[in-house]
Design a protein around this motif. Structure first.
Motif, short mmCIF file in Angstrom:
data_model
loop_
_atom_site.label_atom_id
_atom_site.label_comp_id
_atom_site.label_asym_id
_atom_site.label_seq_id
_atom_site.Cartn_x
_atom_site.Cartn_y
_atom_site.Cartn_z
N ALA A 5 0.83 -1.20 0.00
CA ALA A 5 0.00 0.00 0.00
C ALA A 5 0.86 1.25 0.00
O ALA A 5 1.94 1.27 0.62
N SER A 6 0.39 2.27 -0.67
CA SER A 6 1.12 3.53 -0.73
C SER A 6 0.13 4.67 -0.96
O SER A 6 -1.05 4.44 -1.23
N GLY A 7 0.64 5.89 -0.87
CA GLY A 7 -0.18 7.05 -1.18
C GLY A 7 -0.63 7.85 0.03
O GLY A 7 -1.24 8.91 -0.13
N GLY A 8 -0.35 7.37 1.22
CA GLY A 8 -0.73 8.11 2.40
C GLY A 8 0.11 9.37 2.56
O GLY A 8 1.08 9.59 1.84
N GLY A 9 -0.29 10.18 3.52
CA GLY A 9 0.45 11.41 3.77
C GLY A 9 -0.32 12.35 4.67
O GLY A 9 -1.33 11.96 5.28
N SER A 16 -7.47 15.93 -0.68
CA SER A 16 -7.64 14.61 -1.28
C SER A 16 -6.34 13.81 -1.23
O SER A 16 -5.25 14.38 -1.25
N LEU A 17 -6.50 12.52 -1.20
CA LEU A 17 -5.39 11.58 -1.33
C LEU A 17 -5.88 10.39 -2.14
O LEU A 17 -7.06 10.05 -2.10
N ARG A 18 -4.95 9.74 -2.81
CA ARG A 18 -5.26 8.53 -3.54
C ARG A 18 -4.34 7.43 -3.05
O ARG A 18 -3.12 7.51 -3.22
N VAL A 78 -5.46 -2.07 -6.68
CA VAL A 78 -6.71 -1.51 -6.19
C VAL A 78 -6.41 -0.14 -5.61
O VAL A 78 -5.36 0.07 -5.00
N ASN A 79 -7.31 0.79 -5.84
CA ASN A 79 -7.11 2.16 -5.41
C ASN A 79 -8.24 2.64 -4.51
O ASN A 79 -9.36 2.12 -4.57
N LEU A 80 -7.93 3.64 -3.71
CA LEU A 80 -8.94 4.29 -2.90
C LEU A 80 -8.74 5.80 -3.06
O LEU A 80 -7.77 6.35 -2.54
N GLN A 81 -9.64 6.42 -3.80
CA GLN A 81 -9.61 7.87 -3.97
C GLN A 81 -10.39 8.48 -2.82
O GLN A 81 -11.57 8.16 -2.62
#
Length: 127
Positions: A5-9, A16-18, A78-81
């Motif tokens: 998993a990646s994209g946090g911040g 927004s984050l993805r 798999v993504n979570l927008q």
């Protein structure tokens, strides 16, 4: 078998984050995919799930209309927008894979039904 998993911040409220989750060692199309989150001092909770081909999705009430789960089986991703983020969305977010061959709310919202878990990515929303 690995879910990365990646994209946090860190993001301000309203931002927004993805998040992305890349699977290796498995064929993603064989799995229901879910996102869960865990805030400090709280239990892990269901966020969203998507069926094998992406035809069906489900969200916890508090994120409906703000979060969108999607998948690309060809890319094993798999993504979570996440839009309109709020401080209460702050948590470590985990992607997970469920080999259950049945799409039912009692199953895909239950973290114990998931076979594989990613390492988690931190999402922090400041007010």
């Amino acid at each position: 078998v690995q879910l990365q998993a990646s994209g946090g911040g860190l993001v301000q409220a309203g931002g927004s984050l993805r998040l992305s989750c890349v699977a290796s060692g498995i064929t993603l199309s064989n799995y229901i995919m879910g996102w869960f989150r865990q805030a400090p001092g709280k239990e892990r909770e269901f966020v969203a799930a998507i069926s094998w081909s992406g035809d069906n999705t489900h969200y916890r009430d508090s994120v409906k209309g703000r979060f969108t789960i999607s998948r690309d089986n060809a890319k094993n991703t798999v993504n979570l927008q996440m839009n309109s983020l709020a401080p209460e969305d702050t948590a470590v977010y985990y992607c997970a894979a469920d080999s259950t061959r049945r799409w039912h709310i009692s199953l895909f919202t239950n973290s114990r039904k998931y076979d594989r878990w990613g390492q988690g990515t931190q999402v922090t929303v400041s007010s």
